[in-house]
Design an enzyme around this catalytic site. Structure first.
Site, short mmCIF file in Angstrom:
data_model
loop_
_atom_site.label_atom_id
_atom_site.label_comp_id
_atom_site.label_asym_id
_atom_site.label_seq_id
_atom_site.Cartn_x
_atom_site.Cartn_y
_atom_site.Cartn_z
N GLU A 212 0.77 -1.19 -0.04
CA GLU A 212 0.03 0.17 0.03
C GLU A 212 0.88 1.34 -0.04
OE1 GLU A 212 -3.31 -0.03 -0.24
OE2 GLU A 212 -3.49 -2.06 -0.01
N CYS A 250 -2.34 9.32 2.08
CA CYS A 250 -1.88 8.86 0.93
C CYS A 250 -2.90 9.14 -0.40
CB CYS A 250 -1.70 7.48 0.83
SG CYS A 250 -3.10 6.35 1.87
#
Ligand code: NAD
Length: 484
Positions: A212, A250
């Site tokens: 991720e 993110c």
């Protein structure tokens, strides 16, 4: 020489997994309930740790980390038995008499390495999936959120089965040491640079990984026919940029792409909503997080210090090293080759890039690495369709930001440079499971032409059979037809 304690911990986890206890439904439920109790009993401690590490307000902490994780645990508890159930699959008649199912099994001892920006959420979200799937787990939180890391270590030790779930604290050195061991899965949240280290270490043991990672998430901003939609769009962008850990997220909006003719309206609206959220003196606002540490503060400062970047600032731009505060800042058309436009910003700096036509946003995005998330504010259906079909990103969200992360029925993950593998809800369970094929044959029928010695007729029967041409099989077998 590796740390003996670490080796003993990993041995204990392997033994716990091999004992079979983590596979029991009751064990999985008890661990999920343990997590729920941590979140309920220790809500204030978690909130204080998030305040200490990142300056997060309690409301933001509850929304993004505590409440979101409570929702995820409850979803896992409600659905666990269904997720664990074997799934019957259909078989072709050629396989008669047989039955088959897919049986999820845990992978074994798994390693979760997490990041500092949502230090509770990004540790517990994957942990929920790993425990629901029946694995033993090592969690290594980020050393850059030390209060959260030690709170996770303390609470997980006290509330969960410590023989099968361990928090191992430390920085990159501890991460590197962990990576020398064989795990059955590594789930990594963090930077692309360390993602590469994780993947190459995992390759030594053929350990599957989920990465991720980050990247730049653009927001394409068109214009709306009504001011209501225009205003709401801008509000949602301000929220999706500054409202989550001050842009240290993110999936935060990294930069905006808009048409030249929209620029002044857009910038004025952005300023208005920034003021509405954070007041005239945002440094005094308790609603915006701080920058995590001096290193990241200096990194963000140096983005602004590059030639021609500072002069592109049209709003904000003040920094206070003492309190690690950076004001929500808008930049218009900073140089496209400056670092602020080539690397993930991960902070409260918002470049607005102007284009002749909003359709040019497609080529702009395609010329850069695949974003983790792409946002587009437009009611132009042809542009919406083109963005979906001509760009690639982990997710694409129209007319809002961030919310796709919080929906348990949607998978979350990247593509290309933003990582691979996906989780959340059932996808987290699947991420930490192997779906084993279980096929059961009966003895009622046996096709003689599968066995040697080979003949031309057997070949014709196989050809017909593998094309599911059962009439052909019958006719060839009866000698009434010679070719399939
Ligand atoms: P990082 O890669 O520096 O650190 C992540 C984790 O890896 C930390 O726990 C750290 O201790 C560990 N680590 C560092 N070096 C290591 C090594 N050599 N071997 C093993 N472990 C090591 O990243 P970060 O600064 O924590 O996070 C910022 C990045 O993470 C940004 O790029 C951001 O976009 C990305 N991110 C992605 C997601 C997502 O869900 N896709 C979420 C949050 C952050």
């Amino acid at each position: 020489m590796l740390n003996d304690h670490l080796e003993a911990d990993l041995k204990e986890l392997r033994e716990a997994f091999n004992s079979g206890k983590t596979k029991e439904t009751s064990w999985r439920i008890s661990q999920l309930n343990g997590l729920l109790r941590i979140l309920e009993d220790r809500e204030n401690d978690i909130s204080m740790a998030l305040k200490q590490d990142l300056g997060k307000h309690h409301v933001e902490a509850y929304r993004d980390e505590i409440g979101t994780v409570v929702k995820t645990v409850n979803n896992a508890l409600v659905n666990l038995k269904q997720w664990m159930a074997a799934k019957k699959t259909r078989l072709p008649i050629a396989a008669f008499p047989s039955t088959a199912s897919l049986v999820p099994e845990p992978l074994g001892v798994v390693l979760i390495i997490s990041s500092w920006n949502f230090p509770i959420g990004l540790s517990l979200e994957p942990l929920i999936g790993a425990l629901a799937a029946g694995n033993a787990v090592v969690l290594k939180p980020s050393e850059l959120a030390p209060a959260c890391s030690s709170l996770l270590a303390e609470t997980i030790r006290d509330y969960l089965d410590n023989s099968a779930v361990k928090v191992i604290e430390g920085g990159s050195d501890k991460g590197e040491r962990l990576l020398q061991y064989k795990f059955d899965k590594i789930f990594f949240t963090g930077s692309t640079r360390v993602g590469k280290v994780v993947m190459s270490s995992a390759a030594q043991h053929l350990t599957p990984v989920t990465l991720e990672l980050g990247g730049k998430c653009p927001a394409v901003v068109g214009s709306f026919s009504s001011s209501r939609e225009n205003n709401m769009a801008v509000k949602r962008i301000v929220w999706g940029k500054f409202g989550l850990c001050a842009g240290q997220a993110c999936i935060a909006v990294d930069y905006i792409l808009t048409e030249k003719k929209n620029l002044s309206n857009l910038v004025e609206s952005l300023k208005r909503y920034i003021k509405q959220c954070y007041g005239d003196d945002p440094n005094g606002s308790h609603s915006i997080s701080k920058i995590v540490n001096k290193k990241h503060f200096s990194r963000l400062k140096s983005l602004l210090d590059e030639p021609m970047v500072k002069s592109s600032v049209v709003y904000g731009g003040s920094l206070d090293e003492e309190s690690l505060f950076i004001e929500p800042t808008i930049l218009v058309d900073p140089p496209i080759h400056a670092t602020i436009m080539t690397e993930e910003i991960f902070g409260p700096l918002l470049p607005v890039i102007t284009l002749e036509s909003i359709e040019d946003s497609i080529n702009f995005i395609r010329a850069r690495p695949n974003p983790l998330a792409l946002y587009a504010f437009t009611e132009n259906e042809s542009l919406q369709k083109r963005l979906v079909s001509e760009t690639s990103s982990g997710s694409i969200m129209f007319n809002d930001t961030i919310l796709q992360y919080a929906v348990d029925t949607l998978p979350f993950g990247g593509v290309g440079g933003s990582g691979f593998g996906r989780y959340h809800g059932k996808y987290s369970f699947d991420n930490f499971s192997h779906e084993k094929v279980v096929m059961m044959r009966g003895f009622l029928v046996d096709f003689w032409f599968r066995y040697p010695p080979w003949t031309a007729q057997k070949l014709q029967l196989l050809k017909a059979g593998l094309r599911y041409d059962y009439l052909g099989v019958l006719l060839i077998a009866l000698g009434l037809k010679s070719k399939a």
